[in-house]
Design a protein around this motif. Structure first.
Motif, PDB file in Angstrom:
ATOM      1  N   ASP A 126     -97.492 -81.041 -48.800  1.00  0.00           N
ATOM      2  CA  ASP A 126     -97.018 -79.799 -48.226  1.00  0.00           C
ATOM      3  C   ASP A 126     -98.192 -78.755 -48.102  1.00  0.00           C
ATOM      4  OD1 ASP A 126     -94.745 -81.274 -48.763  1.00  0.00           O
ATOM      5  OD2 ASP A 126     -93.793 -79.518 -49.751  1.00  0.00           O
ATOM      6  N   LYS A 127     -98.796 -78.161 -49.315  1.00  0.00           N
ATOM      7  CA  LYS A 127     -99.627 -77.255 -49.257  1.00  0.00           C
ATOM      8  C   LYS A 127    -100.999 -77.519 -48.826  1.00  0.00           C
ATOM      9  CE  LYS A 127     -96.036 -75.450 -50.835  1.00  0.00           C
ATOM     10  NZ  LYS A 127     -95.329 -76.362 -50.661  1.00  0.00           N
ATOM     11  N   THR A 128    -101.450 -78.864 -48.700  1.00  0.00           N
ATOM     12  CA  THR A 128    -102.982 -79.124 -48.412  1.00  0.00           C
ATOM     13  C   THR A 128    -103.114 -78.622 -46.907  1.00  0.00           C
ATOM     14  OG1 THR A 128    -102.307 -81.220 -48.032  1.00  0.00           O
ATOM     15  CG2 THR A 128    -103.214 -81.008 -50.087  1.00  0.00           C
ATOM     16  N   THR A 129    -101.928 -78.977 -46.201  1.00  0.00           N
ATOM     17  CA  THR A 129    -102.295 -78.668 -44.683  1.00  0.00           C
ATOM     18  C   THR A 129    -102.583 -77.175 -44.576  1.00  0.00           C
ATOM     19  OG1 THR A 129    -100.800 -80.363 -43.858  1.00  0.00           O
ATOM     20  CG2 THR A 129    -101.334 -78.788 -42.289  1.00  0.00           C
ATOM     21  N   PRO A 130    -101.896 -76.393 -44.790  1.00  0.00           N
ATOM     22  CA  PRO A 130    -102.044 -74.693 -44.781  1.00  0.00           C
ATOM     23  C   PRO A 130    -103.212 -74.299 -45.586  1.00  0.00           C
ATOM     24  CG  PRO A 130     -99.980 -75.052 -46.133  1.00  0.00           C
ATOM     25  CD  PRO A 130    -100.298 -76.477 -45.418  1.00  0.00           C
ATOM     26  N   ALA A 131    -103.390 -74.822 -46.825  1.00  0.00           N
ATOM     27  CA  ALA A 131    -104.525 -74.393 -47.355  1.00  0.00           C
ATOM     28  C   ALA A 131    -106.141 -74.709 -46.851  1.00  0.00           C
ATOM     29  CB  ALA A 131    -104.544 -75.078 -48.837  1.00  0.00           C
ATOM     30  N   LEU A 132    -106.006 -75.855 -46.396  1.00  0.00           N
ATOM     31  CA  LEU A 132    -107.268 -76.507 -45.556  1.00  0.00           C
ATOM     32  C   LEU A 132    -107.606 -75.739 -44.515  1.00  0.00           C
ATOM     33  CD1 LEU A 132    -107.134 -78.532 -47.904  1.00  0.00           C
ATOM     34  CD2 LEU A 132    -108.172 -80.176 -46.252  1.00  0.00           C
ATOM     35  N   HIS A 280     -96.605 -70.229 -44.171  1.00  0.00           N
ATOM     36  CA  HIS A 280     -97.715 -70.732 -43.948  1.00  0.00           C
ATOM     37  C   HIS A 280     -98.506 -70.451 -42.590  1.00  0.00           C
ATOM     38  CE1 HIS A 280     -97.278 -72.925 -47.534  1.00  0.00           C
ATOM     39  NE2 HIS A 280     -96.380 -73.757 -46.944  1.00  0.00           N
ATOM     40  N   LEU A 281     -97.861 -70.383 -41.384  1.00  0.00           N
ATOM     41  CA  LEU A 281     -98.155 -70.035 -40.109  1.00  0.00           C
ATOM     42  C   LEU A 281     -98.585 -68.365 -40.034  1.00  0.00           C
ATOM     43  CD1 LEU A 281     -95.815 -71.506 -37.344  1.00  0.00           C
ATOM     44  CD2 LEU A 281     -98.118 -72.326 -38.410  1.00  0.00           C
ATOM     45  N   GLN A 556     -96.509 -60.308 -50.046  1.00  0.00           N
ATOM     46  CA  GLN A 556     -95.164 -60.811 -50.115  1.00  0.00           C
ATOM     47  C   GLN A 556     -95.064 -61.772 -48.924  1.00  0.00           C
ATOM     48  OE1 GLN A 556     -92.249 -59.509 -52.138  1.00  0.00           O
ATOM     49  NE2 GLN A 556     -94.091 -59.655 -53.339  1.00  0.00           N
ATOM     50  N   ALA A 557     -93.672 -62.384 -49.115  1.00  0.00           N
ATOM     51  CA  ALA A 557     -93.261 -63.593 -48.252  1.00  0.00           C
ATOM     52  C   ALA A 557     -93.312 -63.283 -46.711  1.00  0.00           C
ATOM     53  CB  ALA A 557     -91.891 -64.168 -48.522  1.00  0.00           C
TER      54      ALA A 557
END
Length: 579
Positions: A126-132, A280-281, A556-557
């Motif tokens: 999940d978070k590896t795509t937005p993080a990178l 994420h976007l 915030q979100a």
């Protein structure tokens, strides 16, 4: 391969000088057995790897990286693989979202501070795509995404089951008494049958689709199963392409345009994508300098039919999606119906998004439906505002019960997740099917990292009566594999002083998805009075280490939950050397 002349290379600042510094940089690298000619004008391509045995989704990335290297070498580049923090959702506590920003910082500084001319991002969980993508966007080199792909279909009693989604469904059935503990546990070994991410349209598959829709990957990157040989072919071809991107100076900022994000929002609706994509976007857009607001999800996404029939919204899994034509097939359907906002948006292979998809075949109209036979007529993420969510909240219509998307009910309140777990099982709990479950203090600051606990399980006594869905509201997130009429990402969160924190048992709340409204039926004066009283009781005091940094700086979100000091691209200027 392009014959365009190689531009001045960033890596030459390390390896291209005949002085003390060049001597030292080359000499140290040569202790790995690298011959001198590899430093003579070849582009150095970083392979940013999130491999970890603690991130099962990405456990095959050692092998995937080898195929990327083959492509880089074939195209005349030199690959250098490096590890970064692997923010794996399945094992990491309290939530991988807590460390998404940490991983992005690791990525950014690894790229900026090292001798590389471009980077390949190996992403999956999940978070590896937005993080990178966030970290790479802050540096802005030529960048290409290679996803690890979804795992094979799960199996139970001769039928397909979806990873994640099956857990929620079977657990509710066990609590309702319709299956036994033994039947529940028997699904465990058959749910995850191979390497790869969740095989439902959860957050991992959603973000893989977003990476492809944004134009940051080659076509079909999102859906090829992890263990399919074609996944390794794509990795090889991505290695070839990244060297060509250096020659073309095709930087990430030339791909991640406003138009690319608008395309991605429309595609997210069509695939029944995760609500996590909203956060994420926004964070990725913030790093590259593209303005993106919650209202864009309403303006662009609403009215878009969901045409991809995948769990948790529909019936099938990612294997069937790929065999049916994958994301290019879905995008072709959107484009032929005039629903692709910007067909000419560029992608990393040098073609426009539409050129990549215009002739894409669709092999199964049940999995990738025709526009006039959608899974859901309007699958766009529902953005809600009102006195309960002044800065917005989200709901995923394709996972919700239509009859509950306009609903008024009495609140049953849980002060935090621990309170929920203790109270929901109480047989004396005053709750019925029309009640609205409200959970506080699970947002970015309140449950540091904003855990995926928003899809609260229903009270066992209602499950036993056959109730299968209720309206649930929180400042938390939920897994993309989950389902239900769940309002999430309420902003401001309770711990930041938002109105969610002052809701009481018995308060009346109205949810109106069609109108985009989330209102608490309490007067403005009483809301102000309750907020003033609550402000005096909000907890304070230091956490330890990184959590304290997170709480102090997380947005915030509605702003993407990035750190306030990380927003914006800082560029690829070479740092000063230390020798």
């Amino acid at each position: 391969m392009s014959e365009k002349k190689m531009p001045k290379l960033r890596s030459a600042e390390w390896f291209g000088t005949q002085d003390k510094n060049g001597f030292m940089y080359r000499s140290w690298m040569k202790n790995q057995g690298i011959p001198d000619h590899e430093f003579q004008g070849k582009p150095i391509i970083g392979i940013c790897n999130t491999w970890s045995e603690l991130t099962p989704c990405n456990a095959h990335f050692r092998q995937l990286a080898e195929y990327v290297k083959r492509g880089i070498l074939e195209a005349g580049g030199f690959p250098v693989e490096f590890p970064v923090f692997s923010s794996g959702e399945s094992n990491l506590r309290p939530t991988a979202m807590l460390t998404r920003n940490l991983a992005s910082m690791d990525v950014e500084e690894s790229i900026r501070g090292n001798p590389m001319d471009a980077v390949v991002l190996l992403v999956g969980c999940d978070k590896t795509t937005p993080a990178l993508l966030m970290g790479a966007a802050s540096v802005d080199l030529p960048t290409i995404v290679v996803s690890g792909g979804p795992m094979l279909n799960g199996k139970l009693n001769g039928k397909d089951i979806g990873s994640g989604t099956a857990v929620w469904q079977l657990h509710e059935q066990m609590k309702a008494g319709t299956i036994t503990l033994h039947q529940f546990m028997s699904a465990e070994s058959g749910m995850s049958r191979s390497a790869g991410t969740c095989n439902t349209m959860g957050t991992a598959s959603t973000m893989a689709c977003m990476a492809e829709a944004l134009g940051t990957s080659l076509p079909h990157n999102a859906a090829i199963p992890a263990v399919d040989s074609r996944r390794y072919v794509l990795a090889h071809m991505s290695g070839i392409r990244i060297v060509e991107m250096v020659r073309e100076d095709l930087r990430l900022s030339k791909i991640l345009t406003r138009e690319a994000f608008e395309n991605a929002i429309r595609v997210n609706a069509a695939i029944g994508g995760s609500t996590n994509a909203v956060i994420h976007l926004k964070a990725i857009a913030g790093r590259i300098g593209v303005p993106l607001a919650l209202e864009d999800w309403t303006r662009i996404g609403r009215g878009t039919p969901t045409i991809v029939d995948l769990m948790p919204s529909g019936r099938y899994l990612m294997e069937e999606f790929y065999y049916a034509g994958g994301l290019p097939g879905a995008i072709r359907r959107l484009g032929e119906g005039g629903l692709l906002p910007h067909p000419d948006a560029p992608t990393v292979n040098g073609n426009s998004l539409w050129a990549n998809c215009a002739e894409a075949p669709v092999y199964d109209d049940e999995v990738i439906r025709k526009l006039d036979q959608p899974l859901l007529a309007d699958g766009g993420i529902c953005i809600l505002r009102g006195n309960l969510a002044p800065n917005g909240a989200v709901l995923k219509p394709s996972a919700a019960t239509p009859a509950l998307m306009q609903h008024t009910g009495k609140a049953v309140v849980f002060e935090d997740f621990d309170h929920y777990k203790a109270r929901i099982v109480d047989p004396e709990l005053e709750v019925d099917a029309s009640s609205i479950l409200v959970m506080k203090n699970c947002g970015p600051k309140g449950y540091p990292g904003m855990a995926e606990v928003g899809n609260m399980g229903l009270p066992p006594k209602l499950l036993a009566q056959g109730v299968t869905d209720m309206v649930r509201i929180s400042d938390a997130r939920m897994s993309g594999t989950a389902y239900g009429t769940v309002v999430l990402h309420v902003a401001p969160e309770a711990m930041a002083g938002g109105p969610l924190g002052i809701v009481r048992d018995g308060d009346t709340i109205t949810l109106d998805c069609a109108g985009g409204i989330l209102n608490l039926h309490v007067s403005d004066a009483e809301i102000a009075e309750r907020l003033a009283a609550r402000a005096k009781t909000l907890p304070s005091g230091p956490k330890s280490g990184y959590q304290q940094l997170y709480i102090e700086h997380v947005l915030q979100a509605d702003e993407g939950c990035d750190f306030d000091f990380l927003v914006g691209s800082r560029g690829s200027a070479v740092p000063k050397h230390s020798h």
